[in-house]
Design a protein around this motif. Structure first.
Motif, PDB file in Angstrom:
ATOM      1  N   THR A  92       0.873  -1.166   0.000  1.00  0.00           N
ATOM      2  CA  THR A  92       0.000   0.000   0.000  1.00  0.00           C
ATOM      3  C   THR A  92       0.920   1.228   0.000  1.00  0.00           C
ATOM      4  O   THR A  92       2.109   1.132   0.313  1.00  0.00           O
ATOM      5  CB  THR A  92      -0.886   0.048   1.249  1.00  0.00           C
ATOM      6  OG1 THR A  92      -0.037   0.200   2.412  1.00  0.00           O
ATOM      7  CG2 THR A  92      -1.712  -1.232   1.394  1.00  0.00           C
ATOM      8  N   ASP A 233     -10.711   2.503  -7.092  1.00  0.00           N
ATOM      9  CA  ASP A 233     -11.432   1.489  -6.332  1.00  0.00           C
ATOM     10  C   ASP A 233     -10.434   0.807  -5.392  1.00  0.00           C
ATOM     11  O   ASP A 233      -9.588   0.039  -5.849  1.00  0.00           O
ATOM     12  CB  ASP A 233     -12.052   0.463  -7.283  1.00  0.00           C
ATOM     13  CG  ASP A 233     -12.742  -0.675  -6.549  1.00  0.00           C
ATOM     14  OD1 ASP A 233     -12.925  -0.560  -5.314  1.00  0.00           O
ATOM     15  OD2 ASP A 233     -13.093  -1.672  -7.206  1.00  0.00           O
ATOM     16  N   PRO A 234     -10.504   1.070  -4.096  1.00  0.00           N
ATOM     17  CA  PRO A 234      -9.522   0.477  -3.181  1.00  0.00           C
ATOM     18  C   PRO A 234      -9.582  -1.043  -3.144  1.00  0.00           C
ATOM     19  O   PRO A 234      -8.600  -1.696  -2.801  1.00  0.00           O
ATOM     20  CB  PRO A 234      -9.891   1.086  -1.822  1.00  0.00           C
ATOM     21  CG  PRO A 234     -11.308   1.540  -1.955  1.00  0.00           C
ATOM     22  CD  PRO A 234     -11.483   1.919  -3.386  1.00  0.00           C
ATOM     23  N   GLU A 235     -10.725  -1.603  -3.527  1.00  0.00           N
ATOM     24  CA  GLU A 235     -10.869  -3.062  -3.499  1.00  0.00           C
ATOM     25  C   GLU A 235      -9.916  -3.726  -4.493  1.00  0.00           C
ATOM     26  O   GLU A 235      -9.404  -4.820  -4.249  1.00  0.00           O
ATOM     27  CB  GLU A 235     -12.308  -3.462  -3.796  1.00  0.00           C
ATOM     28  CG  GLU A 235     -12.576  -4.960  -3.729  1.00  0.00           C
ATOM     29  CD  GLU A 235     -12.145  -5.591  -2.399  1.00  0.00           C
ATOM     30  OE1 GLU A 235     -11.623  -6.726  -2.432  1.00  0.00           O
ATOM     31  OE2 GLU A 235     -12.315  -4.949  -1.345  1.00  0.00           O
ATOM     32  N   ALA A 236      -9.669  -3.063  -5.636  1.00  0.00           N
ATOM     33  CA  ALA A 236      -8.769  -3.633  -6.648  1.00  0.00           C
ATOM     34  C   ALA A 236      -7.363  -3.790  -6.084  1.00  0.00           C
ATOM     35  O   ALA A 236      -6.700  -4.815  -6.299  1.00  0.00           O
ATOM     36  CB  ALA A 236      -8.754  -2.747  -7.890  1.00  0.00           C
ATOM     37  N   ARG A 238      -6.573  -3.962  -2.822  1.00  0.00           N
ATOM     38  CA  ARG A 238      -6.623  -4.968  -1.745  1.00  0.00           C
ATOM     39  C   ARG A 238      -6.574  -6.376  -2.322  1.00  0.00           C
ATOM     40  O   ARG A 238      -5.876  -7.254  -1.791  1.00  0.00           O
ATOM     41  CB  ARG A 238      -7.889  -4.782  -0.901  1.00  0.00           C
ATOM     42  CG  ARG A 238      -7.804  -3.631   0.097  1.00  0.00           C
ATOM     43  CD  ARG A 238      -8.899  -3.728   1.140  1.00  0.00           C
ATOM     44  NE  ARG A 238     -10.205  -3.442   0.575  1.00  0.00           N
ATOM     45  CZ  ARG A 238     -10.781  -2.243   0.592  1.00  0.00           C
ATOM     46  NH1 ARG A 238     -10.167  -1.217   1.163  1.00  0.00           N
ATOM     47  NH2 ARG A 238     -11.972  -2.062   0.073  1.00  0.00           N
ATOM     48  N   GLN A 239      -7.307  -6.596  -3.401  1.00  0.00           N
ATOM     49  CA  GLN A 239      -7.339  -7.910  -4.029  1.00  0.00           C
ATOM     50  C   GLN A 239      -5.962  -8.272  -4.591  1.00  0.00           C
ATOM     51  O   GLN A 239      -5.486  -9.404  -4.447  1.00  0.00           O
ATOM     52  CB  GLN A 239      -8.385  -7.929  -5.148  1.00  0.00           C
ATOM     53  CG  GLN A 239      -8.547  -9.270  -5.849  1.00  0.00           C
ATOM     54  CD  GLN A 239      -9.063 -10.363  -4.932  1.00  0.00           C
ATOM     55  OE1 GLN A 239      -9.793 -10.086  -3.983  1.00  0.00           O
ATOM     56  NE2 GLN A 239      -8.666 -11.607  -5.188  1.00  0.00           N
ATOM     57  N   GLU A 261      -7.223  -1.764 -11.761  1.00  0.00           N
ATOM     58  CA  GLU A 261      -7.913  -0.488 -11.610  1.00  0.00           C
ATOM     59  C   GLU A 261      -8.319   0.056 -12.983  1.00  0.00           C
ATOM     60  O   GLU A 261      -7.729  -0.300 -14.005  1.00  0.00           O
ATOM     61  CB  GLU A 261      -7.003   0.534 -10.916  1.00  0.00           C
ATOM     62  CG  GLU A 261      -6.633   0.149  -9.504  1.00  0.00           C
ATOM     63  CD  GLU A 261      -5.574   1.076  -8.916  1.00  0.00           C
ATOM     64  OE1 GLU A 261      -5.424   1.081  -7.684  1.00  0.00           O
ATOM     65  OE2 GLU A 261      -4.888   1.766  -9.686  1.00  0.00           O
TER      66      GLU A 261
END
Length: 292
Positions: A92, A233-236, A238-239, A261
């Motif tokens: 991150t 998209d923070p999920e991308a 994280r994945q 992303e």
């Protein structure tokens, strides 16, 4: 030239600047001899054992391959290593902002690479050539590995690392860009790469002049309004980080794939590219004869 440490840790850790200082020896900075690594391991703060991202072996393999492949032109190693380092060490931004991880990578894992890539250079006053200590522990635009990771983070277009390769081929661009908050605006970063690829600005003086002009203009013009970006998209991310445990080694001949992303809107990149091209016409480029 110094050799690979006798003791290379199995996992990355956190090495504070204070703890690192005793290992920045004169012999190391002169590129004569490194350290064994055993004593250094005693002052490193460990990272979580259950996180596969901290494995050193993939990183060590990368720098060994870079040294072999680019032995005749070390500067070219940046464009090759930056996207692969970023895709191997999936961090991150908050994690990457911790200088201690880069101190450890440079001093404990690959001091030989730092000395190889940033060989001793003459210092002011004509004293014996030395490696700049900032290459081991320094600002993000100077430290050997953090500069490459952040360049990849700033210049990737979603999962596409091709713009990173182009950006890292110009040392002046990445050095200036990493010191500018504006490059955190993705359309700005992509437009800078386009300007480079179109041959509008390419020399060190031209890049420096353009970046100065962009910075000044940015004080009065909000680039977000001129060239809007898609929300991330923070999920991308994280994945992508979660997949580190099962990810194969990054490819050596093809580019790796970054977080899934959304790419930067093409219209925004085109708008800013044209704007920067116009800015460059009046940019303060040292040695350039002003147009009548």
């Amino acid at each position: 030239m110094i050799e690979k440490p006798h003791h290379v840790p199995e996992r990355l850790g956190l090495l504070s600047a204070t703890a690192a200082d005793p290992y920045l020896t004169e012999d190391l900075l002169k590129g004569v001899q490194g350290h064994g690594g055993v004593d250094l391991a005693k002052v490193v703060e460990p990272l979580p054992e259950d996180d596969a991202r901290w494995s050193v072996e993939p990183l060590r393999d990368l720098v060994d391959d870079a040294k072999y492949q680019f032995k005749d032109n070390r500067t070219d190693a940046d464009s090759w290593l930056a996207p692969r380092l970023h895709a191997t060490l999936r961090l991150t931004r908050r994690e990457a902002a911790d200088k201690r991880i880069w101190n450890h990578l440079a001093l404990a894992v690959a001091p030989d690479y730092v000395a190889w890539r940033h060989a001793p250079a003459p210092t002011q006053g004509g004293s014996e050539p030395r490696i700049n200590p900032a290459r081991f522990k320094g600002a993000p635009d100077r430290q050997c590995f953090s500069r490459l990771w952040w360049a990849a983070e700033m210049f990737r277009n979603g999962q596409d690392y091709a713009p990173v390769v182009a950006a890292c081929a110009n040392q002046d661009l990445i050095h200036n860009a990493l010191r500018m908050d504006l490059v955190d605006h993705r359309p700005t970063a992509q437009a800078l790469v386009r300007v480079l690829e179109r041959g509008i600005a390419g020399t060190g003086r031209e890049i420096n002049g353009l970046m100065t002009a962009i910075n000044i203009a940015g004080a009065t013009l909000v680039y977000d309004a001129l060239a809007p970006d898609e929300p991330r998209d923070p999920e991308a991310l994280r994945q992508w980080i979660a997949e580190a445990e099962s990810a194969p080694p990054v490819p050596r001949h093809d580019l790796p794939t970054g977080p899934d992303e959304e790419p930067v809107p093409e219209k925004s990149v085109a708008t800013l590219t044209e704007y920067f091209a116009e800015l460059f016409e009046t940019a303060p480029v040292r040695g350039r004869v002003p147009q009548a």
